[in-house]
Design an enzyme around this catalytic site. Sequence first.
Site, short mmCIF file in Angstrom:
data_model
loop_
_atom_site.label_atom_id
_atom_site.label_comp_id
_atom_site.label_asym_id
_atom_site.label_seq_id
_atom_site.Cartn_x
_atom_site.Cartn_y
_atom_site.Cartn_z
N TYR A 1 0.82 -1.22 0.00
CA TYR A 1 0.00 0.00 0.00
C TYR A 1 0.86 1.26 0.00
O TYR A 1 0.48 2.29 -0.59
CB TYR A 1 -1.00 -0.02 1.18
CG TYR A 1 -2.11 -1.00 0.93
CD1 TYR A 1 -2.08 -2.28 1.49
CD2 TYR A 1 -3.16 -0.68 0.07
CE1 TYR A 1 -3.08 -3.20 1.21
CE2 TYR A 1 -4.17 -1.60 -0.21
CZ TYR A 1 -4.13 -2.86 0.35
OH TYR A 1 -5.10 -3.77 0.07
N ARG B 1 1.59 1.88 -3.61
CA ARG B 1 0.42 2.40 -4.34
C ARG B 1 0.10 3.84 -3.92
O ARG B 1 -0.28 4.67 -4.74
CB ARG B 1 -0.79 1.47 -4.11
CG ARG B 1 -0.64 0.11 -4.81
CD ARG B 1 -1.80 -0.79 -4.52
NE ARG B 1 -3.03 -0.29 -5.12
CZ ARG B 1 -4.25 -0.63 -4.67
NH1 ARG B 1 -4.36 -1.42 -3.60
NH2 ARG B 1 -5.33 -0.16 -5.26
N GLN C 1 -15.39 2.25 -6.18
CA GLN C 1 -14.69 1.12 -5.53
C GLN C 1 -13.19 1.46 -5.44
O GLN C 1 -12.45 0.74 -4.79
CB GLN C 1 -14.87 -0.16 -6.34
CG GLN C 1 -16.31 -0.59 -6.52
CD GLN C 1 -16.42 -1.73 -7.50
OE1 GLN C 1 -16.37 -2.91 -7.14
NE2 GLN C 1 -16.56 -1.39 -8.78
N HIS D 1 -14.73 1.41 -0.69
CA HIS D 1 -13.64 0.50 -0.31
C HIS D 1 -12.51 1.23 0.40
O HIS D 1 -11.41 0.71 0.52
CB HIS D 1 -13.09 -0.22 -1.56
CG HIS D 1 -14.04 -1.25 -2.10
ND1 HIS D 1 -13.89 -1.81 -3.34
CD2 HIS D 1 -15.16 -1.80 -1.58
CE1 HIS D 1 -14.87 -2.68 -3.54
NE2 HIS D 1 -15.66 -2.68 -2.50
N CYS E 1 0.41 6.48 16.19
CA CYS E 1 -0.88 7.14 15.92
C CYS E 1 -0.83 8.55 16.50
O CYS E 1 -0.58 8.73 17.71
CB CYS E 1 -2.02 6.36 16.59
SG CYS E 1 -3.60 7.24 16.53
N CYS F 1 -3.60 8.77 19.49
CA CYS F 1 -3.45 8.13 20.82
C CYS F 1 -2.00 7.87 21.20
O CYS F 1 -1.72 7.45 22.34
CB CYS F 1 -4.23 6.81 20.85
SG CYS F 1 -3.49 5.47 19.88
N LEU G 1 -14.57 -1.09 -20.96
CA LEU G 1 -13.73 -1.35 -22.15
C LEU G 1 -14.22 -2.57 -22.90
O LEU G 1 -14.16 -2.66 -24.13
CB LEU G 1 -12.27 -1.54 -21.70
CG LEU G 1 -11.24 -1.63 -22.83
CD1 LEU G 1 -11.22 -0.33 -23.64
CD2 LEU G 1 -9.84 -1.91 -22.28
N1 APR Z 1 -11.66 2.12 -19.84
C1 APR Z 1 -12.75 1.50 -19.36
N2 APR Z 1 -12.73 0.30 -18.73
C2 APR Z 1 -11.52 -0.29 -18.58
C3 APR Z 1 -10.33 0.29 -19.05
C4 APR Z 1 -10.43 1.55 -19.71
N3 APR Z 1 -9.34 2.17 -20.20
N4 APR Z 1 -9.29 -0.55 -18.77
C5 APR Z 1 -9.83 -1.61 -18.13
N5 APR Z 1 -11.17 -1.46 -18.02
C6 APR Z 1 -12.14 -2.38 -17.40
C7 APR Z 1 -11.77 -3.83 -17.53
O1 APR Z 1 -12.30 -4.36 -18.73
C8 APR Z 1 -12.47 -4.43 -16.29
O2 APR Z 1 -13.80 -4.80 -16.61
O3 APR Z 1 -12.14 -2.09 -16.02
C9 APR Z 1 -12.50 -3.27 -15.29
C10 APR Z 1 -11.52 -3.44 -14.16
O4 APR Z 1 -11.94 -4.56 -13.42
P1 APR Z 1 -11.12 -4.95 -12.11
O5 APR Z 1 -9.66 -4.95 -12.41
O6 APR Z 1 -11.76 -6.20 -11.56
O7 APR Z 1 -11.37 -3.73 -11.10
P2 APR Z 1 -12.67 -3.45 -10.25
O8 APR Z 1 -13.90 -3.89 -10.98
O9 APR Z 1 -12.59 -2.03 -9.83
O10 APR Z 1 -12.44 -4.40 -8.96
C11 APR Z 1 -13.43 -4.32 -7.95
O11 APR Z 1 -12.10 -5.76 -6.53
O12 APR Z 1 -9.94 -6.19 -5.99
C12 APR Z 1 -11.10 -5.65 -5.51
O13 APR Z 1 -11.44 -3.95 -3.93
C13 APR Z 1 -10.89 -4.20 -5.20
O14 APR Z 1 -12.25 -2.30 -5.76
C14 APR Z 1 -11.69 -3.50 -6.28
C15 APR Z 1 -12.77 -4.51 -6.60
#
Ligand code: APR
Length: 231
Positions: free
Chosen positions: A52, A55, A87, A105, A132, A135, A199
């Site tokens: 983290y 990120r 999310q 999230h 922290c 505290c 996408l």
């Molecule tokens: N434009 C639009 N959509 C896109 C693009 C883009 N340039 N690039 C990728 N995508 C789409 C992919 O096709 C996919 O369907 O975004 C989606 C990303 O899916 P994930 O990687 O599963 O991400 P997400 O849906 O946000 O995951 C949900 O899962 O891991 C946990 O907590 C985490 O919030 C996250 C949750």
Amino acid sequence: MKIVVLTGAGISAESGLSTFRDPDGEWMQTDPMKLATPEGFAADPVLVHNFYNARRAQLREVEPNAAHFALARLERALGDDLTLVTQNVDDLHERGGSRHAVHMHGELRRAWCRACDTRMAWDEDLTLATTCPACGEAGHMRPDIVWFGEMPYRMDEILHALERCDMFVAAGTSGAVYPAAGFVELAADAGAETLELNLQRSETTQLFDDHRHAPATENLPAFVDEVIGKA
Ligand code: APR
């Protein structure tokens, strides 16, 4: 017209933040159970903090994209009639101008002290030695991120908005994780029109009235132009 927009990692992909389940996604490189669960954190807090911290630091190198700016424009046009649920734990919606994104999230730029239960804005690295500021206890700080198996934030507010919306839009999400993946059905049951802007096909495309498959930086500005044009 009341609209609920749910965003996922796909919204931030064109800003350079990797998604989770695309071929180059986070969960393709590392095991989410080790990095995004309370058990994983208990087993190896250093591994999780490093993940983290990296990120969080990366946020300083990326910029919001046209999809984030479009959703901020929609918020300015619709005001309280727009509920933006994300999310994502990045801050690109805020840096794109959205002022009321609901981070179900949690957020990379927030920390949570498990000793005194204080949540706070946080931009630096977190380590086992971090004290922290509320505290003074060390060794109890974690990212304020909702991990698998934990309850997402502000669900009452989200469900309230879904029950009353005229339109539900999912943008940039795979529909792989509940409860977010189930929002389309709740909105449809409440009589809303549903649209997927992604996408490619997601795991829930078939549940939507309509879907448009294109990059978010094309799909979201076009969608917002349409809504504002009709407003
Ligand atoms: N434009 C639009 N959509 C896109 C693009 C883009 N340039 N690039 C990728 N995508 C789409 C992919 O096709 C996919 O369907 O975004 C989606 C990303 O899916 P994930 O990687 O599963 O991400 P997400 O849906 O946000 O995951 C949900 O899962 O891991 C946990 O907590 C985490 O919030 C996250 C949750």
